[in-house]
Design a protein around this motif. Structure first.
Motif, PDB file in Angstrom:
ATOM      1  N   SER A 164      19.046  66.135 135.526  1.00 14.66           N
ATOM      2  CA  SER A 164      20.308  67.188 136.102  1.00 14.66           C
ATOM      3  C   SER A 164      21.278  65.358 135.947  1.00 14.66           C
ATOM      4  CB  SER A 164      19.736  67.536 137.222  1.00 14.66           C
ATOM      5  OG  SER A 164      18.878  66.343 138.118  1.00 14.66           O
ATOM      6  N   PHE A 165      22.185  65.365 136.221  1.00 15.29           N
ATOM      7  CA  PHE A 165      22.990  64.292 136.434  1.00 15.29           C
ATOM      8  C   PHE A 165      23.699  64.560 138.047  1.00 15.29           C
ATOM      9  CE2 PHE A 165      23.641  66.384 131.750  1.00 15.29           C
ATOM     10  CZ  PHE A 165      23.091  64.662 131.372  1.00 15.29           C
ATOM     11  N   PRO A 166      23.622  63.658 138.445  1.00 10.54           N
ATOM     12  CA  PRO A 166      24.077  62.723 139.891  1.00 10.54           C
ATOM     13  C   PRO A 166      25.439  62.793 140.019  1.00 10.54           C
ATOM     14  CG  PRO A 166      23.428  61.564 138.868  1.00 10.54           C
ATOM     15  CD  PRO A 166      22.954  62.193 137.739  1.00 10.54           C
ATOM     16  N   ARG A 184      23.862  67.251 141.951  1.00 12.18           N
ATOM     17  CA  ARG A 184      23.540  66.916 140.920  1.00 12.18           C
ATOM     18  C   ARG A 184      24.182  68.633 140.037  1.00 12.18           C
ATOM     19  NH1 ARG A 184      20.139  62.549 140.815  1.00 12.18           N
ATOM     20  NH2 ARG A 184      19.462  63.282 138.061  1.00 12.18           N
ATOM     21  N   ILE A 185      23.859  68.351 138.754  1.00  9.95           N
ATOM     22  CA  ILE A 185      24.544  69.171 137.903  1.00  9.95           C
ATOM     23  C   ILE A 185      23.091  69.068 137.585  1.00  9.95           C
ATOM     24  CG2 ILE A 185      25.847  69.784 135.351  1.00  9.95           C
ATOM     25  CD1 ILE A 185      27.954  67.819 136.978  1.00  9.95           C
ATOM     26  N   ASN A 186      22.530  70.643 137.623  1.00 12.46           N
ATOM     27  CA  ASN A 186      21.410  70.743 136.489  1.00 12.46           C
ATOM     28  C   ASN A 186      21.539  71.752 135.498  1.00 12.46           C
ATOM     29  OD1 ASN A 186      19.576  70.912 139.127  1.00 12.46           O
ATOM     30  ND2 ASN A 186      21.073  72.655 139.941  1.00 12.46           N
ATOM     31  N   ALA A 187      21.646  70.573 134.957  1.00 14.88           N
ATOM     32  CA  ALA A 187      21.948  71.185 133.265  1.00 14.88           C
ATOM     33  C   ALA A 187      21.031  71.507 132.228  1.00 14.88           C
ATOM     34  CB  ALA A 187      22.154  69.828 131.845  1.00 14.88           C
ATOM     35  N   VAL A 188      20.027  71.353 132.041  1.00 15.18           N
ATOM     36  CA  VAL A 188      18.366  72.127 131.875  1.00 15.18           C
ATOM     37  C   VAL A 188      17.563  71.318 132.813  1.00 15.18           C
ATOM     38  CG1 VAL A 188      16.769  71.256 130.687  1.00 15.18           C
ATOM     39  CG2 VAL A 188      18.957  71.030 129.527  1.00 15.18           C
ATOM     40  N   GLY A 232      24.263  79.918 123.367  1.00 14.24           N
ATOM     41  CA  GLY A 232      24.367  80.189 124.368  1.00 14.24           C
ATOM     42  C   GLY A 232      25.578  79.443 125.071  1.00 14.24           C
ATOM     43  N   GLU A 233      26.573  80.049 126.053  1.00 12.26           N
ATOM     44  CA  GLU A 233      28.077  79.765 126.439  1.00 12.26           C
ATOM     45  C   GLU A 233      27.499  78.219 126.107  1.00 12.26           C
ATOM     46  OE1 GLU A 233      30.047  82.472 128.612  1.00 12.26           O
ATOM     47  OE2 GLU A 233      28.256  82.552 129.770  1.00 12.26           O
ATOM     48  N   SER A 234      29.011  77.655 125.890  1.00 11.61           N
ATOM     49  CA  SER A 234      29.869  76.327 126.424  1.00 11.61           C
ATOM     50  C   SER A 234      28.953  76.293 127.740  1.00 11.61           C
ATOM     51  CB  SER A 234      31.092  76.164 126.581  1.00 11.61           C
ATOM     52  OG  SER A 234      31.614  74.984 126.710  1.00 11.61           O
ATOM     53  N   GLY A 235      28.317  74.536 128.185  1.00 13.15           N
ATOM     54  CA  GLY A 235      27.775  74.784 129.489  1.00 13.15           C
ATOM     55  C   GLY A 235      26.943  74.549 129.486  1.00 13.15           C
ATOM     56  N   SER A 236      25.478  75.614 129.015  1.00 16.71           N
ATOM     57  CA  SER A 236      24.854  76.283 129.132  1.00 16.71           C
ATOM     58  C   SER A 236      23.336  75.101 129.090  1.00 16.71           C
ATOM     59  CB  SER A 236      24.392  78.154 127.667  1.00 16.71           C
ATOM     60  OG  SER A 236      24.491  77.063 126.536  1.00 16.71           O
ATOM     61  N   GLY A 237      23.461  74.077 128.532  1.00 13.41           N
ATOM     62  CA  GLY A 237      22.976  72.863 128.525  1.00 13.41           C
ATOM     63  C   GLY A 237      22.323  72.657 127.003  1.00 13.41           C
ATOM     64  N   LYS A 238      22.946  72.841 126.432  1.00  9.61           N
ATOM     65  CA  LYS A 238      22.010  73.247 124.804  1.00  9.61           C
ATOM     66  C   LYS A 238      22.004  71.704 124.065  1.00  9.61           C
ATOM     67  CE  LYS A 238      25.286  76.245 123.049  1.00  9.61           C
ATOM     68  NZ  LYS A 238      26.279  75.664 124.462  1.00  9.61           N
ATOM     69  N   SER A 239      23.645  70.683 124.606  1.00 14.61           N
ATOM     70  CA  SER A 239      23.353  69.476 124.001  1.00 14.61           C
ATOM     71  C   SER A 239      22.851  68.534 124.688  1.00 14.61           C
ATOM     72  CB  SER A 239      25.009  69.155 124.087  1.00 14.61           C
ATOM     73  OG  SER A 239      25.429  69.884 122.976  1.00 14.61           O
ATOM     74  N   THR A 240      22.518  68.794 126.541  1.00 10.15           N
ATOM     75  CA  THR A 240      21.700  68.074 126.561  1.00 10.15           C
ATOM     76  C   THR A 240      20.214  68.367 126.103  1.00 10.15           C
ATOM     77  OG1 THR A 240      23.391  68.242 128.620  1.00 10.15           O
ATOM     78  CG2 THR A 240      20.850  67.586 129.439  1.00 10.15           C
ATOM     79  N   LEU A 241      19.489  69.958 126.405  1.00  9.18           N
ATOM     80  CA  LEU A 241      18.361  70.102 126.047  1.00  9.18           C
ATOM     81  C   LEU A 241      18.125  69.359 124.284  1.00  9.18           C
ATOM     82  CD1 LEU A 241      15.467  71.530 126.307  1.00  9.18           C
ATOM     83  CD2 LEU A 241      16.925  73.032 124.880  1.00  9.18           C
ATOM     84  N   SER A 277      24.115  76.238 117.707  1.00  9.35           N
ATOM     85  CA  SER A 277      25.367  76.689 117.153  1.00  9.35           C
ATOM     86  C   SER A 277      26.034  78.066 117.843  1.00  9.35           C
ATOM     87  CB  SER A 277      25.105  77.122 115.511  1.00  9.35           C
ATOM     88  OG  SER A 277      26.208  77.362 115.435  1.00  9.35           O
ATOM     89  N   HIS A 278      27.139  77.600 117.811  1.00  6.87           N
ATOM     90  CA  HIS A 278      28.237  78.994 118.758  1.00  6.87           C
ATOM     91  C   HIS A 278      27.949  79.325 117.459  1.00  6.87           C
ATOM     92  CE1 HIS A 278      29.455  77.185 122.403  1.00  6.87           C
ATOM     93  NE2 HIS A 278      29.885  76.102 122.181  1.00  6.87           N
ATOM     94  N   ASP A 279      27.920  79.868 116.431  1.00  6.92           N
ATOM     95  CA  ASP A 279      27.913  80.112 115.118  1.00  6.92           C
ATOM     96  C   ASP A 279      26.784  81.198 115.056  1.00  6.92           C
ATOM     97  OD1 ASP A 279      27.605  81.484 113.340  1.00  6.92           O
ATOM     98  OD2 ASP A 279      29.121  80.168 111.670  1.00  6.92           O
TER      99      ASP A 279
HETATM  100  N1  LIG Z   1      26.767  63.018 131.361  1.00  2.16           N
HETATM  101  C1  LIG Z   1      26.765  63.952 131.960  1.00  2.16           C
HETATM  102  N2  LIG Z   1      27.314  64.240 133.278  1.00  2.16           N
HETATM  103  C2  LIG Z   1      27.629  64.944 133.910  1.00  2.16           C
HETATM  104  N3  LIG Z   1      27.583  66.478 133.382  1.00  2.16           N
HETATM  105  C3  LIG Z   1      26.605  66.363 132.554  1.00  2.16           C
HETATM  106  C4  LIG Z   1      26.602  65.816 131.996  1.00  2.16           C
HETATM  107  N4  LIG Z   1      25.977  65.765 130.043  1.00  2.16           N
HETATM  108  C5  LIG Z   1      26.695  67.187 130.357  1.00  2.16           C
HETATM  109  N5  LIG Z   1      26.668  67.544 132.057  1.00  2.16           N
HETATM  110  C6  LIG Z   1      26.730  68.749 132.704  1.00  2.16           C
HETATM  111  O1  LIG Z   1      25.644  69.864 132.206  1.00  2.16           O
HETATM  112  C7  LIG Z   1      26.130  71.030 131.796  1.00  2.16           C
HETATM  113  C8  LIG Z   1      25.453  71.604 130.430  1.00  2.16           C
HETATM  114  O2  LIG Z   1      26.117  70.619 129.502  1.00  2.16           O
HETATM  115  P1  LIG Z   1      25.562  70.565 128.048  1.00  2.16           P
HETATM  116  O3  LIG Z   1      26.470  69.771 127.068  1.00  2.16           O
HETATM  117  O4  LIG Z   1      24.426  70.437 127.581  1.00  2.16           O
HETATM  118  O5  LIG Z   1      26.044  72.216 127.254  1.00  2.16           O
HETATM  119  P2  LIG Z   1      26.273  72.613 125.992  1.00  2.16           P
HETATM  120  O6  LIG Z   1      25.622  74.109 126.606  1.00  2.16           O
HETATM  121  O7  LIG Z   1      26.016  71.525 124.667  1.00  2.16           O
HETATM  122  O8  LIG Z   1      27.781  73.280 125.528  1.00  2.16           O
HETATM  123  P3  LIG Z   1      29.006  72.950 124.693  1.00  2.16           P
HETATM  124  O9  LIG Z   1      28.736  74.515 123.528  1.00  2.16           O
HETATM  125  O10 LIG Z   1      29.962  73.314 125.169  1.00  2.16           O
HETATM  126  O11 LIG Z   1      28.750  72.206 123.882  1.00  2.16           O
HETATM  127  C9  LIG Z   1      27.718  71.195 131.905  1.00  2.16           C
HETATM  128  O12 LIG Z   1      27.393  71.750 132.829  1.00  2.16           O
HETATM  129  C10 LIG Z   1      27.671  69.507 131.508  1.00  2.16           C
HETATM  130  O13 LIG Z   1      29.783  69.464 132.538  1.00  2.16           O
END
Ligand SMILES: Nc1ncnc2c1ncn2[C@@H]1O[C@H](COP(=O)(O)OP(=O)(O)OP(=O)(O)O)[C@@H](O)[C@H]1O
Ligand SMILES: [Mg+2]
Length: 350
Positions: free
Chosen positions: A37-39, A54-58, A75-84, A237-239
């Motif tokens: 999570s991100f503050p 806090r934003i619960n990214a994962v 998963g959709e944009s913002g679903s937390g893939k990159s953070t994971l 991937s989105h693809d």
């Molecule tokens: N450094 C950060 N600080 C605050 N919030 C963040 C940060 N990184 C990601 N987030 C938030 O965490 C959530 C997940 O983001 P993430 O980038 O992991 O999604 P994603 O599935 O990779 O999206 P995309 O398909 O657009 O790349 C989103 O709500 C994003 O705004």
């Protein structure tokens, strides 16, 4: 050897130097109840003293990956893939949970030990490469850190081998990235990742910025690397077509959680979760750009700051029942294909 590793554990002794991945018996990767999570920044003077939202990214991800396996994350944009996947690669500090790697564990983000296990390839190869350095010096720099004994003819041979591994001619070692195509640059990024002989390659939208023919080339390359080097892959991937071609398993993420997971052919052909079905329906098809009779994804996901008590997809789901707003199911079951849904689209085997 396997070890449970909490990322950022500087007291752990570094692993013994090695050029080859250690033999693996258990899963190559085990993620257990991972939260990131991100503050949120404080808003205004008066709120400065209150607890930070806090934003619960994962939000509680568990998964395993077999040695040499390839797991797609969609998963959709913002679903937390990159953070994971950044957490898996040791580039993002988890809030809680554990990441366990066969052999050495994920250590301090960005550390040499961490890099030996997991290497990450990003979406934009242009920004990932220094335009002033030649391809050879980019690759040699990594080898200097991870294989300091490699010099002279041995270093030259290893550089040529790396180029060959990614399907590039050795003559490009003298070129700067500005002289290369997007596909060639991404191959250099993959070669740089391979230079440390990682056991796991994490690719975050690694084909998204490339033209179609370069995409196809990179997907073929990934298949070859799996077959010839046995490297495990986590492929974001989105693809969905790319995921089908690279991966044997797929995990579907929604609002920080995995809502469906299983063999890629099964999940993408016979989804259980309405969210997965909607993702598939939103996938462009060659003739109509959308499958007839399907609506794809509509509406907005709930806020990642206050996650719903029940199913996160309930407000967008056309078949949700009353209990879906109050009861949240976990990914369960004993079969390979599982979904976290009270009202799956087809009967889930017990
Ligand atoms: N450094 C950060 N600080 C605050 N919030 C963040 C940060 N990184 C990601 N987030 C938030 O965490 C959530 C997940 O983001 P993430 O980038 O992991 O999604 P994603 O599935 O990779 O999206 P995309 O398909 O657009 O790349 C989103 O709500 C994003 O705004
Ligand atoms: Mg992302």
């Amino acid at each position: 050897m396997t070890s449970i590793v909490e990322p950022n554990s500087p007291s752990d002794p570094p692993p013994a130097p090695t050029n080859e991945p250690a033999p693996t018996t258990g899963p190559a990767l085990t993620v257990t109840d991972l939260h990131v999570s991100f503050p949120l920044p404080h808003q205004g003077f008066l709120r400065r003293r209150g607890p930070r939202q806090r934003i619960n990214a994962v939000a509680g991800v568990s998964l395993t990956l077999a040695p040499g396996g390839a797991l797609g994350i969609v998963g959709e944009s913002g679903s937390g893939k990159s953070t994971l996947v950044r957490a898996i690669a040791g580039l993002q500090q988890p809030t809680s949970g554990s990441i366990r790697l066969a052999g050495h564990g994920v250590r301090r983000p960005g550390s040499v030990e961490s890099a030996k296990d997991v290497q990450m390839v990003f979406q934009d190869p242009t920004s990932a490469l220094n335009p002033r350095r030649t391809v050879g010096s980019v690759l040699a720099e990594v080898l200097r850190v991870h294989r300091p004994g490699l010099r002279g003819a041995d270093l030259t041979a290893r550089l040529a081998e790396l180029m060959d591994d990614v399907g590039l001619p050795a003559r490009l070692l003298d070129q700067r990235p500005t002289r290369l195509s997007g596909g060639q640059k991404q191959r250099v990024c993959i070669a740089r990742a391979l230079a440390v002989r990682p056991r796991l390659l994490v690719l975050d939208e690694a084909t998204a910025a490339l033209d179609v023919s370069a995409q196809i080339g990179i997907l073929e390359l990934l298949g070859r690397l799996r077959a010839e080097h046995g490297i495990g892959m986590v492929f974001v991937s989105h693809d969905l077509a790319a995921v089908r071609s690279v991966c044997d398993e797929v995990a579907v993420m929604y609002l920080g959680r995995i809502v469906e997971r299983g063999p890629v052919a099964d999940v993408l052909a016979r989804p259980y979760h309405p969210y997965t079905a909607a993702l598939l329906a939103a996938e462009p098809s060659l003739d109509t750009h959308r499958r007839p009779g399907t609506s794809g994804l509509e509406g907005e996901p709930p806020s990642p700051i206050n996650l719903p008590l029940g199913c996160s997809f309930e407000n967008r789901c056309s078949i949700a029942a009353d209990e879906c707003s109050t009861v949240r199911t976990e990914l369960g079951g004993t079969t390979a294909h599982v979904a976290a849904c009270l009202r799956p689209l087809r009967a889930v085997p017990a």
